[in-house]
Scaffold this motif. Structure first.
Motif, PDB file in Angstrom:
ATOM      1  N   VAL A 127       0.843  -1.207   0.000  1.00  0.00           N
ATOM      2  CA  VAL A 127       0.000   0.000   0.000  1.00  0.00           C
ATOM      3  C   VAL A 127       0.873   1.250   0.000  1.00  0.00           C
ATOM      4  CG1 VAL A 127      -1.814   1.276   1.226  1.00  0.00           C
ATOM      5  CG2 VAL A 127      -1.955  -1.214   1.068  1.00  0.00           C
ATOM      6  N   ILE A 128       1.980   1.222   0.727  1.00  0.00           N
ATOM      7  CA  ILE A 128       2.913   2.355   0.701  1.00  0.00           C
ATOM      8  C   ILE A 128       3.467   2.546  -0.706  1.00  0.00           C
ATOM      9  CG2 ILE A 128       5.209   3.117   1.449  1.00  0.00           C
ATOM     10  CD1 ILE A 128       4.495   2.121   4.260  1.00  0.00           C
ATOM     11  N   LEU A 129       3.846   1.458  -1.367  1.00  0.00           N
ATOM     12  CA  LEU A 129       4.342   1.551  -2.743  1.00  0.00           C
ATOM     13  C   LEU A 129       3.287   2.185  -3.651  1.00  0.00           C
ATOM     14  CD1 LEU A 129       6.315   0.890  -5.075  1.00  0.00           C
ATOM     15  CD2 LEU A 129       5.172  -1.336  -5.223  1.00  0.00           C
ATOM     16  N   TYR A 130       2.059   1.725  -3.536  1.00  0.00           N
ATOM     17  CA  TYR A 130       0.957   2.276  -4.334  1.00  0.00           C
ATOM     18  C   TYR A 130       0.807   3.779  -4.089  1.00  0.00           C
ATOM     19  CZ  TYR A 130      -3.861   3.115  -5.800  1.00  0.00           C
ATOM     20  OH  TYR A 130      -4.993   3.637  -6.381  1.00  0.00           O
ATOM     21  N   LYS A 131       0.790   4.163  -2.817  1.00  0.00           N
ATOM     22  CA  LYS A 131       0.620   5.574  -2.476  1.00  0.00           C
ATOM     23  C   LYS A 131       1.828   6.408  -2.919  1.00  0.00           C
ATOM     24  CE  LYS A 131      -2.372   6.977  -0.011  1.00  0.00           C
ATOM     25  NZ  LYS A 131      -3.625   7.663  -0.294  1.00  0.00           N
ATOM     26  N   LEU A 132       3.032   5.841  -2.836  1.00  0.00           N
ATOM     27  CA  LEU A 132       4.225   6.554  -3.310  1.00  0.00           C
ATOM     28  C   LEU A 132       4.162   6.811  -4.817  1.00  0.00           C
ATOM     29  CD1 LEU A 132       7.232   4.980  -1.375  1.00  0.00           C
ATOM     30  CD2 LEU A 132       6.567   7.388  -1.421  1.00  0.00           C
ATOM     31  N   LEU A 133       3.708   5.821  -5.569  1.00  0.00           N
ATOM     32  CA  LEU A 133       3.575   6.005  -7.015  1.00  0.00           C
ATOM     33  C   LEU A 133       2.560   7.102  -7.333  1.00  0.00           C
ATOM     34  CD1 LEU A 133       3.752   2.302  -8.177  1.00  0.00           C
ATOM     35  CD2 LEU A 133       5.359   4.124  -8.782  1.00  0.00           C
ATOM     36  N   LEU A 134       1.434   7.107  -6.605  1.00  0.00           N
ATOM     37  CA  LEU A 134       0.442   8.169  -6.818  1.00  0.00           C
ATOM     38  C   LEU A 134       1.022   9.526  -6.435  1.00  0.00           C
ATOM     39  CD1 LEU A 134      -2.922   6.622  -5.549  1.00  0.00           C
ATOM     40  CD2 LEU A 134      -2.019   6.697  -7.877  1.00  0.00           C
ATOM     41  N   LEU A 135       1.764   9.574  -5.334  1.00  0.00           N
ATOM     42  CA  LEU A 135       2.377  10.829  -4.894  1.00  0.00           C
ATOM     43  C   LEU A 135       3.370  11.339  -5.932  1.00  0.00           C
ATOM     44  CD1 LEU A 135       2.463  12.822  -2.492  1.00  0.00           C
ATOM     45  CD2 LEU A 135       4.339  11.446  -1.565  1.00  0.00           C
ATOM     46  N   TRP A 136       4.152  10.433  -6.500  1.00  0.00           N
ATOM     47  CA  TRP A 136       5.101  10.799  -7.548  1.00  0.00           C
ATOM     48  C   TRP A 136       4.358  11.399  -8.748  1.00  0.00           C
ATOM     49  CZ3 TRP A 136       5.856   8.153 -12.377  1.00  0.00           C
ATOM     50  CH2 TRP A 136       6.926   8.671 -13.123  1.00  0.00           C
ATOM     51  N   ILE A 137       3.258  10.759  -9.147  1.00  0.00           N
ATOM     52  CA  ILE A 137       2.480  11.269 -10.283  1.00  0.00           C
ATOM     53  C   ILE A 137       1.889  12.636  -9.949  1.00  0.00           C
ATOM     54  CG2 ILE A 137       0.426  10.880 -11.702  1.00  0.00           C
ATOM     55  CD1 ILE A 137       1.143   7.841 -11.518  1.00  0.00           C
TER      56      ILE A 137
END
Length: 176
Positions: A127-137
């Protein structure tokens, strides 16, 4: 001849205990629809940031339980639907879902044999990975967000994982 790996069971007992037989497509579809409804249902502003990542949890569960049915391709489609539902940049959630699904499918045999606390850590990292990818975008497109509340959904998602996985596991057993 290779000696058996002590971290994995010799028989398929531990893995089949979690998911003895494939779930029906109907159950998988229904669980994703419920996840979408829980994602879009209005919540008060005070608790909106704590909304669990229902769709991500469903992708994680089904990629663990049925990696032959729910893999990267299904995660991509689910992510695109989530982009449409949220009115997000097309492909934003899809990218996050692809990464999560790939890791889960790649490691599904290992994660399924983990005790609950290790599964919780795995779900936390996913879930952290998912949220990090969204944050990057968000950063790439120039969208500012309140980072202090951004990570709240990670905690609620991890706390709900035992209940969600147990519920879906029981539904899978009942359908047979």
């Amino acid at each position: 001849h290779r000696p058996p790996n002590p971290r994995r069971p010799l028989s398929g007992e531990a893995m089949t205990q979690m998911h003895p037989a494939p779930a029906s497509g109907w159950l998988i579809f229904t669980s994703f629809m419920v996840a979408f409804v829980l994602t879009i249902i209005p919540l008060p502003n005070d608790i909106e940031a704590f909304r669990p990542e229902w769709v991500v949890l469903a992708v994680i569960y089904w990629a663990l339980a049925q990696p032959q049915s729910v893999g990267v391709g299904v995660a991509w489609v689910i992510g695109l639907v989530l982009d449409i539902v949220h009115g997000a940049v097309f492909g934003q959630h899809a990218l996050g879902m692809i990464f999560v699904a790939y890791i889960v499918v790649y490691l599904h045999q290992r994660i399924r044999t983990y005790p609950l606390w290790q599964q919780l850590l795995s779900v936390l990292m996913l879930v952290i990975l998912y949220k990090l990818l969204l944050l990057w975008i968000f950063g790439v497109i120039g969208r500012s967000i309140d980072v202090s509340l951004y990570w709240s959904s990670v905690l609620t998602s991890v706390l709900l994982w035992p209940w969600l996985s147990s519920l879906l596991r029981r539904r899978t057993a009942v359908q047979r």
